[in-house]
Design a protein around this motif. Structure first.
Motif, mmCIF file in Angstrom:
data_model
loop_
_atom_site.group_PDB
_atom_site.id
_atom_site.type_symbol
_atom_site.label_atom_id
_atom_site.label_comp_id
_atom_site.label_asym_id
_atom_site.label_seq_id
_atom_site.Cartn_x
_atom_site.Cartn_y
_atom_site.Cartn_z
ATOM 1 N N PHE A 67 -5.539 27.187 78.449
ATOM 2 C CA PHE A 67 -4.203 26.863 78.958
ATOM 3 C C PHE A 67 -4.164 25.441 79.507
ATOM 4 O O PHE A 67 -3.190 24.704 79.299
ATOM 5 C CB PHE A 67 -3.796 27.863 80.054
ATOM 6 N N GLU A 68 -5.226 25.025 80.198
ATOM 7 C CA GLU A 68 -5.272 23.665 80.746
ATOM 8 C C GLU A 68 -5.332 22.626 79.629
ATOM 9 O O GLU A 68 -4.697 21.561 79.710
ATOM 10 C CB GLU A 68 -6.473 23.526 81.680
ATOM 11 N N LYS A 69 -6.103 22.920 78.583
ATOM 12 C CA LYS A 69 -6.152 21.986 77.448
ATOM 13 C C LYS A 69 -4.813 21.910 76.737
ATOM 14 O O LYS A 69 -4.385 20.830 76.303
ATOM 15 C CB LYS A 69 -7.248 22.421 76.467
ATOM 16 N N ALA A 70 -4.138 23.043 76.617
ATOM 17 C CA ALA A 70 -2.821 23.044 75.982
ATOM 18 C C ALA A 70 -1.827 22.248 76.821
ATOM 19 O O ALA A 70 -0.995 21.497 76.291
ATOM 20 C CB ALA A 70 -2.342 24.483 75.801
ATOM 21 N N ALA B 213 -7.710 17.452 66.180
ATOM 22 C CA ALA B 213 -6.392 17.580 65.568
ATOM 23 C C ALA B 213 -5.585 18.750 66.114
ATOM 24 O O ALA B 213 -4.431 18.921 65.760
ATOM 25 C CB ALA B 213 -6.547 17.751 64.054
ATOM 26 N N GLN B 214 -6.160 19.581 66.979
ATOM 27 C CA GLN B 214 -5.450 20.743 67.461
ATOM 28 C C GLN B 214 -4.213 20.340 68.267
ATOM 29 O O GLN B 214 -4.274 19.501 69.153
ATOM 30 C CB GLN B 214 -6.370 21.598 68.334
ATOM 31 N N THR B 215 -3.100 20.966 67.981
ATOM 32 C CA THR B 215 -1.862 20.706 68.695
ATOM 33 C C THR B 215 -1.767 21.652 69.885
ATOM 34 O O THR B 215 -2.536 22.595 70.042
ATOM 35 C CB THR B 215 -0.663 20.927 67.776
ATOM 36 N N GLN B 216 -0.765 21.401 70.729
ATOM 37 C CA GLN B 216 -0.547 22.283 71.870
ATOM 38 C C GLN B 216 -0.301 23.717 71.419
ATOM 39 O O GLN B 216 -0.787 24.674 72.020
ATOM 40 C CB GLN B 216 0.632 21.779 72.703
#
Length: 417
Positions: free
Chosen positions: A35-38, A9-12
């Motif tokens: 940072f890449e996941k975001a 559920a984590q958002t950017q």
């Protein structure tokens, strides 16, 4: 499952904040990974994140290796005060008790690229306090459930599967398997829309399956929520009491006064047996084969019968619409308030007879919990109710309670690190 959902559920914005915190702490590899996941999660900060990553790649001379192995530990210790009641039956029930609940679990997480794999081992147990005062609500002194779990979390996919090995103080062993899959179709800022499916099976019942549309809203502070709307299937064992009653009345030769002689079934007063079971246990347990059969056996013994009779059990299959809602509000003070609603209206679509198929039921669960989460420790206090209402034909009203209500007050502590 809850931890996998939290990762999913984590958002950017959530991941971006974590990346900045890792950067501030001087952990270069961790900050690049976040940072890449975001960036892959998509959102309003994508352009800014790409610029940051470009600077890192230039400084490092290429892409960083983002693979990582980590461990998580979770614990939960709480006490639940319980009140159970049954209404609208031959004998109303009201009883109180307590449940000391404890769980311990450990997870190995391995992240590579856009995927997080998680393997977990868990142990859950309940000790029931003043168990002799709540024979209807629970007949075990304790239960425990070691379990195994595997989760896969991607940018749009969540998969969670596992098995629990349920053991009781009565010596019962009931392994159970479960699965949950969810896929995001669209994302808008802090909101996600998708589809989800679930399945659960235990050999001696129950079994469930569901298909839902889903909505989520997540953030570090303020309003968070999730909702599932769809259809659910349930199945569990019930006793075919009406078949026995009809058979015992028909399959006999009668004397001049109308009494049965030379019966195929032992000559026992079934209504008295039911009344005795209800008086000692309440209606809800008397259609459990494990509870009711000893009363039948005792009646045979009193009549000095060598013949025995076991009731037929059958899978009752229910289907109907289901709605689940979770809402929470996170304050800056590390205090959060959570509420939930689970609603299910079901029709019995495969009963032992046409009379059983006239049954319907409405079940609901709602609750409110206050949490204080200063860091790795969470203190919680809350209340919850589980409601069950049967729609019964007249032929079954003597054997089923019309309304069951379980109320619990809970307090405890959770740890995560």
């Amino acid at each position: 499952m809850l931890l996998a959902s939290a990762l999913f559920a984590q958002t950017q914005q959530d991941i971006y904040r974590q990346a900045l915190e890792a950067e501030e702490a001087g952990d270069v590899s961790k900050s690049i990974e976040l940072f890449e996941k975001a960036r892959d999660a998509g959102g309003e900060y994508t352009e800014e994140i790409n610029e940051i990553l470009a600077e890192y790649y230039e400084a490092l001379g290429g892409d960083a290796d983002t693979s990582e192995v980590s461990f998580r530990f979770l614990g939960n210790l709480g006490f639940y005060g319980l009140h159970y009641a049954e209404y609208g039956s031959t004998k109303d029930v009201s009883e109180n008790g307590g449940d000391l609940f404890a769980s311990v679990s450990g997870y190995l997480d391995f992240s590579t690229g856009n995927w997080i794999h998680s393997i977990g081992v868990a142990f859950v147990s309940d000790w029931f306090v003043t168990n002799e005062d709540m024979p209807v609500l629970d007949t075990n002194d304790w239960t425990m459930a070691p379990g195994l779990e595997y989760s896969l979390v991607g940018l749009r996919l969540l998969l969670d599967i596992g098995v629990d090995f349920n053991i009781t103080s009565e010596g019962d062993f009931n392994p159970a398997g479960y699965g949950w899959v969810e896929f995001d179709i669209a994302r808008y800022s802090s909101q996600r829309f998708g589809v989800a499916g679930s399945i659960y099976y235990r050999k001696d019942g129950p079994a469930t399956a569901g298909l839902f549309g889903s909505w989520h809203r997540s953030g570090n502070q303020g309003l968070n929520g999730s909702a599932y709307l769809g259809a659910k299937y349930e199945a569990d064992y019930l006793l075919d009491i009406l078949d026995y009653v009809g058979s015992s009345q028909e399959d006999c030769e009668r004397d001049a006064w109308g009494n049965c002689i030379d019966q195929t079934f032992p000559t026992i007063n079934f209504e008295e047996v039911v009344a005795k079971c209800v008086a000692e246990n309440g209606d809800s347990l008397c259609w459990d084969p494990n509870v009711f059969q000893p009363y039948i056996d005792a009646a045979y013994a009193e009549l000095d019968q060598t013949e025995d009779l076991s009731f037929d059990r059958y899978w009752s299959r229910w289907i109907g619409p289901s709605f689940q809602l979770r809402l929470s509000y996170v304050f800056k003070t590390k205090i959060s308030v959570e509420t939930k609603f689970d609603l299910f209206y079901a029709f019995l679509v495969d009963g032992a007879s046409a009379e059983y198929e006239k049954m319907g039921k409405f079940s609901g669960k709602w609750g409110l919990v206050f949490n204080w989460n200063p860091n790795w420790l969470t203190l919680y206090l809350g209340a919850e109710q589980t409601y069950l209402r049967y729609v019964l034909p007249n032929s079954l009203k003597d054997y089923f309670p019309e309304t069951c209500l379980l109320t619990s007050l809970k307090a405890g502590v959770k740890v995560e690190f």
